[in-house]
Design a protein around this motif. Sequence first.
Motif, PDB file in Angstrom:
ATOM      1  N   GLN A 176       1.244   7.212  -6.950  1.00 53.68           N
ATOM      2  CA  GLN A 176      -0.162   7.714  -6.340  1.00 53.68           C
ATOM      3  C   GLN A 176      -0.046   9.146  -6.008  1.00 53.68           C
ATOM      4  OE1 GLN A 176      -1.701   7.380  -2.088  1.00 53.68           O
ATOM      5  NE2 GLN A 176      -3.421   6.362  -3.009  1.00 53.68           N
ATOM      6  N   ASN A 231      -8.156  -4.210   0.480  1.00 52.12           N
ATOM      7  CA  ASN A 231      -7.093  -3.561   1.474  1.00 52.12           C
ATOM      8  C   ASN A 231      -7.664  -3.131   2.647  1.00 52.12           C
ATOM      9  OD1 ASN A 231      -6.113  -0.294   2.108  1.00 52.12           O
ATOM     10  ND2 ASN A 231      -4.905  -1.897   2.253  1.00 52.12           N
ATOM     11  N   GLY A 232      -7.227  -3.556   3.935  1.00 46.53           N
ATOM     12  CA  GLY A 232      -7.515  -3.232   5.112  1.00 46.53           C
ATOM     13  C   GLY A 232      -7.469  -4.211   5.990  1.00 46.53           C
ATOM     14  N   GLY A 233      -6.537  -4.290   7.089  1.00 48.42           N
ATOM     15  CA  GLY A 233      -6.711  -5.197   8.106  1.00 48.42           C
ATOM     16  C   GLY A 233      -6.028  -6.516   7.733  1.00 48.42           C
ATOM     17  N   LYS A 259      -7.924   4.514  -5.786  1.00 47.13           N
ATOM     18  CA  LYS A 259      -8.073   3.955  -4.224  1.00 47.13           C
ATOM     19  C   LYS A 259      -8.822   4.518  -3.375  1.00 47.13           C
ATOM     20  CE  LYS A 259      -4.923   2.382  -0.468  1.00 47.13           C
ATOM     21  NZ  LYS A 259      -5.064   3.323   0.495  1.00 47.13           N
ATOM     22  N   ASN A 298      -5.830   9.135  -5.254  1.00 45.87           N
ATOM     23  CA  ASN A 298      -6.207   8.991  -3.941  1.00 45.87           C
ATOM     24  C   ASN A 298      -7.439   9.413  -3.708  1.00 45.87           C
ATOM     25  OD1 ASN A 298      -6.386   9.295  -1.127  1.00 45.87           O
ATOM     26  ND2 ASN A 298      -4.190   9.176  -0.590  1.00 45.87           N
ATOM     27  N   MET A 326       1.466   8.910  -1.352  1.00 38.25           N
ATOM     28  CA  MET A 326       0.773  10.037  -2.078  1.00 38.25           C
ATOM     29  C   MET A 326       1.449  11.397  -2.235  1.00 38.25           C
ATOM     30  SD  MET A 326      -2.625  11.768  -1.269  1.00 38.25           S
ATOM     31  CE  MET A 326      -2.104  12.662   0.013  1.00 38.25           C
ATOM     32  N   HIS A 372      -9.903   0.402   0.266  1.00 42.93           N
ATOM     33  CA  HIS A 372      -9.707   0.223   1.666  1.00 42.93           C
ATOM     34  C   HIS A 372     -11.180   0.085   2.397  1.00 42.93           C
ATOM     35  CE1 HIS A 372      -7.811   2.171   5.625  1.00 42.93           C
ATOM     36  NE2 HIS A 372      -8.445   1.043   5.832  1.00 42.93           N
ATOM     37  N   ALA A 429       0.722  -1.188  -0.075  1.00 46.47           N
ATOM     38  CA  ALA A 429      -0.071  -0.099   0.014  1.00 46.47           C
ATOM     39  C   ALA A 429       0.995   1.535   0.015  1.00 46.47           C
ATOM     40  CB  ALA A 429      -0.789  -0.128   1.184  1.00 46.47           C
ATOM     41  N   PRO A 430       0.224   2.464  -0.746  1.00 43.28           N
ATOM     42  CA  PRO A 430       0.790   3.554  -0.605  1.00 43.28           C
ATOM     43  C   PRO A 430       0.871   4.074   1.033  1.00 43.28           C
ATOM     44  CG  PRO A 430      -1.247   4.054  -1.274  1.00 43.28           C
ATOM     45  CD  PRO A 430      -1.067   2.454  -1.345  1.00 43.28           C
ATOM     46  N   MET A 431       2.026   4.496   1.444  1.00 45.88           N
ATOM     47  CA  MET A 431       2.254   4.954   2.752  1.00 45.88           C
ATOM     48  C   MET A 431       3.059   6.228   2.801  1.00 45.88           C
ATOM     49  SD  MET A 431       2.016   1.582   5.168  1.00 45.88           S
ATOM     50  CE  MET A 431       3.034   0.472   3.996  1.00 45.88           C
ATOM     51  N   MET A 432       2.375   7.501   3.249  1.00 42.77           N
ATOM     52  CA  MET A 432       3.382   8.759   3.356  1.00 42.77           C
ATOM     53  C   MET A 432       4.513   8.541   4.608  1.00 42.77           C
ATOM     54  SD  MET A 432       0.722  11.697   2.660  1.00 42.77           S
ATOM     55  CE  MET A 432       2.080  12.974   2.621  1.00 42.77           C
ATOM     56  N   ARG A 449      -7.864   4.477  10.615  1.00 46.86           N
ATOM     57  CA  ARG A 449      -7.408   3.215   9.923  1.00 46.86           C
ATOM     58  C   ARG A 449      -7.597   2.065  11.030  1.00 46.86           C
ATOM     59  NH1 ARG A 449      -1.795   5.677   9.689  1.00 46.86           N
ATOM     60  NH2 ARG A 449      -2.339   7.321   8.100  1.00 46.86           N
ATOM     61  N   GLY A 470      -0.727  -2.890   3.987  1.00 45.11           N
ATOM     62  CA  GLY A 470       0.034  -1.451   4.441  1.00 45.11           C
ATOM     63  C   GLY A 470       1.067  -1.914   5.538  1.00 45.11           C
ATOM     64  N   ARG A 471       0.102  -1.676   6.695  1.00 50.63           N
ATOM     65  CA  ARG A 471       0.958  -1.658   8.090  1.00 50.63           C
ATOM     66  C   ARG A 471       1.750  -2.935   8.358  1.00 50.63           C
ATOM     67  NH1 ARG A 471      -4.232   0.320  11.098  1.00 50.63           N
ATOM     68  NH2 ARG A 471      -5.044  -0.682   9.515  1.00 50.63           N
TER      69      ARG A 471
HETATM   70  C1  LIG Z   1       1.697   5.695   7.749  1.00 48.98           C
HETATM   71  C2  LIG Z   1       0.679   5.455   6.887  1.00 48.98           C
HETATM   72  C3  LIG Z   1       0.584   6.417   5.634  1.00 48.98           C
HETATM   73  C4  LIG Z   1      -0.108   6.181   4.770  1.00 48.98           C
HETATM   74  N1  LIG Z   1      -0.121   6.917   3.543  1.00 48.98           N
HETATM   75  C5  LIG Z   1      -1.118   6.589   2.778  1.00 48.98           C
HETATM   76  C6  LIG Z   1      -0.882   7.457   1.374  1.00 48.98           C
HETATM   77  O1  LIG Z   1      -0.083   8.142   1.033  1.00 48.98           O
HETATM   78  N2  LIG Z   1      -1.882   7.095   0.376  1.00 48.98           N
HETATM   79  C7  LIG Z   1      -3.117   6.263   0.687  1.00 48.98           C
HETATM   80  O2  LIG Z   1      -3.701   5.949  -0.338  1.00 48.98           O
HETATM   81  N3  LIG Z   1      -3.182   5.436   1.812  1.00 48.98           N
HETATM   82  C8  LIG Z   1      -2.062   5.629   2.756  1.00 48.98           C
HETATM   83  N4  LIG Z   1      -2.232   4.902   4.019  1.00 48.98           N
HETATM   84  C9  LIG Z   1      -3.263   3.912   4.058  1.00 48.98           C
HETATM   85  C10 LIG Z   1      -2.857   2.494   3.488  1.00 48.98           C
HETATM   86  O3  LIG Z   1      -2.562   2.806   2.179  1.00 48.98           O
HETATM   87  C11 LIG Z   1      -3.843   1.630   3.881  1.00 48.98           C
HETATM   88  O4  LIG Z   1      -4.994   1.828   3.089  1.00 48.98           O
HETATM   89  C12 LIG Z   1      -4.257   1.448   5.277  1.00 48.98           C
HETATM   90  O5  LIG Z   1      -3.252   1.367   6.090  1.00 48.98           O
HETATM   91  C13 LIG Z   1      -5.219   0.179   5.442  1.00 48.98           C
HETATM   92  O6  LIG Z   1      -4.366  -1.243   5.053  1.00 48.98           O
HETATM   93  P1  LIG Z   1      -3.455  -1.876   6.152  1.00 48.98           P
HETATM   94  O7  LIG Z   1      -4.595  -2.528   7.124  1.00 48.98           O
HETATM   95  O8  LIG Z   1      -2.791  -3.438   5.352  1.00 48.98           O
HETATM   96  O9  LIG Z   1      -2.532  -1.049   6.791  1.00 48.98           O
HETATM   97  C14 LIG Z   1      -1.226   5.198   4.893  1.00 48.98           C
HETATM   98  C15 LIG Z   1      -1.129   4.363   5.879  1.00 48.98           C
HETATM   99  C16 LIG Z   1      -0.165   4.361   7.015  1.00 48.98           C
HETATM  100  C17 LIG Z   1      -0.099   3.500   8.113  1.00 48.98           C
END
Ligand SMILES: Cc1cc2nc3c(=O)[nH]c(=O)nc-3n(C[C@H](O)[C@H](O)[C@H](O)COP(=O)(O)O)c2cc1C
Length: 324
Positions: free
Chosen positions: A66, A206-208, A134, A93, A39, A166, A12-15, A181, A228-229
């Motif tokens: 993204q 996506n999610g969890g 997304k 996004n 993003m 998500h 997943a994208p994660m800032m 989240r 993601g996490r």
């Molecule tokens: C630190 C962090 C930064 C994130 N940044 C973005 C982002 O830039 N773009 C986006 O679409 N989602 C972002 N997310 C959300 C994740 O892409 C994902 O949708 C969300 O964490 C759920 O997935 P997971 O349960 O596998 O973590 C971010 C999540 C985290 C934890």
Amino acid sequence: MKKEVSRKFCVAPMMGYTTPYARKLYRILSNNSFLFSEMIATKSLIYSKSRENIIDNDFNNPVALQVGGSEIEDLTKASKIAIDYNYDEINLNVGCPSKAVQKGSFGACLMLDKILVRNCIEALQNDKIEATLKCRLGLGRELNYEFFEEFIDEISKTGIKFIYVHARNAILSGISPQGNRTIPPLSYDFVRKIKNKYPNITFILNGGINHLDKAESLLKEFDGVMVGRLIKKNPFILKEVDKKIFNEKNRLIDETIINNYFEYIKPKLGFESIFRLLSPLLNIFFSVPHSKIYKSKINDYMKEQKLNLIEDLLIQYVSEKNLN
Ligand SMILES: Cc1cc2nc3c(=O)[nH]c(=O)nc-3n(C[C@H](O)[C@H](O)[C@H](O)COP(=O)(O)O)c2cc1C
């Protein structure tokens, strides 16, 4: 021509995390995972002087860029930039709930205006790169399948092929992005239902998904999963993905991983903070006992900007700890 790539297992994208450096490490660890940038706001993408550092893609394909934005001309320009930098996909996004993002009129708040999102996707589309979305399931505390379905009905008119969901709502006020989240409940059922309605669109769940076994089991039902996490906490989990999900050999944690990674980051020192360069790799200590001495030495070397010494130390570490 658009390239055919697998989106079965997506990171997943994660800032702040899925930087070009992290993506280099992810790619070293897994040949087949589909990667995402952080993003990037379209304005930064178009005007930032440090664009090169933000979106560098050193042939880490398959990978998506993204973007966050809702201005049509900017989105079209962003799509061209994604092509120039050799991305396989440009992703919009429509899931980020942060106040700053709402102020810029992008992210999850766009779910309120499905026609605008449709126009945004159309602005990203061309015959060279896949334009994808997304999104969340909806907005607010109540889950509402009709709202989600009507949103996707509108987006489907673009001919979109891939939508990452998500699978929870976004709550736009009163809770933090972090709370967003965990607090809104997940509903994989909504994604099950919509994918049955639109067999020509690939919905990536996506999610969890907090364990690779869970990803594997969901893949019996869904065409793709996005994680993601789990990867943020420990990117080295990716070394299992090629074997578990793609039936290929898994990567061993050895000297070559360290060498390949340093080869990429060394020329960046001076343009980028040493912490941003090294932080993805430092997860190598995750839950490995008796790593304290190494960590403290690395901290000292980081202060002195001594990348060569850090590389040597990490090579010593992987051979001593036998991490495979
Ligand atoms: C630190 C962090 C930064 C994130 N940044 C973005 C982002 O830039 N773009 C986006 O679409 N989602 C972002 N997310 C959300 C994740 O892409 C994902 O949708 C969300 O964490 C759920 O997935 P997971 O349960 O596998 O973590 C971010 C999540 C985290 C934890």
